[in-house]
Design an enzyme around this catalytic site. Sequence first.
Site, PDB file in Angstrom:
ATOM      1  N   PRO A   1       0.841  -1.193   0.000  1.00 56.29           N
ATOM      2  CA  PRO A   1       0.000   0.000   0.000  1.00 56.29           C
ATOM      3  C   PRO A   1       0.878   1.246   0.000  1.00 56.29           C
ATOM      4  O   PRO A   1       1.833   1.357   0.770  1.00 56.29           O
ATOM      5  CB  PRO A   1      -0.767  -0.117   1.320  1.00 56.29           C
TER       6      PRO A   1
ATOM      7  N   GLN B   1      -6.851  -1.894   3.983  1.00 50.40           N
ATOM      8  CA  GLN B   1      -5.985  -1.427   5.063  1.00 50.40           C
ATOM      9  C   GLN B   1      -6.658  -0.310   5.837  1.00 50.40           C
ATOM     10  O   GLN B   1      -7.209   0.629   5.262  1.00 50.40           O
ATOM     11  CB  GLN B   1      -4.636  -0.940   4.540  1.00 50.40           C
TER      12      GLN B   1
ATOM     13  N   CYS C   1       2.782   3.993   8.778  1.00 54.67           N
ATOM     14  CA  CYS C   1       2.788   5.239   8.005  1.00 54.67           C
ATOM     15  C   CYS C   1       3.652   6.285   8.718  1.00 54.67           C
ATOM     16  O   CYS C   1       3.428   6.585   9.895  1.00 54.67           O
ATOM     17  CB  CYS C   1       1.376   5.772   7.825  1.00 54.67           C
TER      18      CYS C   1
ATOM     19  N   GLY D   1       6.862  -2.371  -3.051  1.00 55.13           N
ATOM     20  CA  GLY D   1       6.134  -1.126  -3.251  1.00 55.13           C
ATOM     21  C   GLY D   1       6.778  -0.257  -4.304  1.00 55.13           C
ATOM     22  O   GLY D   1       6.493  -0.363  -5.495  1.00 55.13           O
TER      23      GLY D   1
END
Length: 361
Positions: A41, A106, A136, A261
């Site tokens: 993500p 998510q 994050c 990613g």
Amino acid sequence: MNAPTTEFRTTASERWREVWAGRSRVAARPDADGLYLALAPMDGVTDAVYRTLLTDLEGGRSGISVCVSEFVRVTRDAVPASVLRRDVPELDRGGRTPAGVPVFVQLLGGVAEPVAQTARTAAQLGALGVDLNFGCPAKTVNNHDGGATLLKYPRRIYDIVRRTRDLVPAHVPVSMKMRVGWDSADGIEEVARAAEAGGAAWITVHARTRVQLYQPPVVWHALSRARAVVKVPVVANGDLRHAADIAACAGQSECEAFMIGRGAMARPELFARLRGDEADVQRRMSRPAFVELLIRYHELLLASGVTASRALSRVKQWLRMAGDMDGALEPLFTAVKVLPAWEPARGVLLAWGDAAEQLPD
């Protein structure tokens, strides 16, 4: 802190050789047969259009095991079904991309009850998995009790994972994604244990601290400490761009499952190539094919309702991240980033694509 024992390292090395030998099989979970390669993500990047585009590669045989959505922010109240369906439209298609790849929803939040209730709603809508974001690094997120800031409070991570696991049906996996720590990897074992005790099916670790953001170095070796203290799989993430990176990460982390990613921005074909034979692993997408992919991305963004200016910004963002991962693509980003409209940008892309057949390795 105890380092993994020699016996553990030997066993991990043997497991990795078996996994690599069976890499042509797309593992649906990190503890299933074959090689697990998830699409990471990335907020503002891995929307449904991007997920569709990458999982459609190679005629739908992209090699991607699972996609994880951009995070859905959960604050004081549970997120309604309408927002989940808007942000993860695959929920209206059985929780899969058009190519059939599962999409996990998510969630990012610091309060257990609304996160868990949102997870339950996602499962009721057909989500095939729920991933909890404790990684994050964005300052705005961290300053509002979300993402990597939770790494300072393993007990809260346990509470969020536990309550989510309690409210989500048993057949729907609940995973979590984290960084190695806030400003060091010293507490990675405690966080991993908290996630496992809460019921996480597996743990994905980006091999940087929050303080690093995306600066080097990745500390793949720190993941081995988490790997040694939990029984659930640990999935490695961070700077995985080539087969050599996967092998090096496996050796240092003792992990046999991976999430890619930013590396996929430079090499969208990487998932499929990793599943081929040794010669295929080294093969790269041609420059014309890469350009065609970017043009198709722009078309799909417009078709999805994204504005023209936003669609161009997304293409530039892709190229910026690709250039960060591969210096051969940096001049293309430099040429496109200053252009104010799509048509001149498209012209630059096509000219670049015609200049040579193959990107250098």
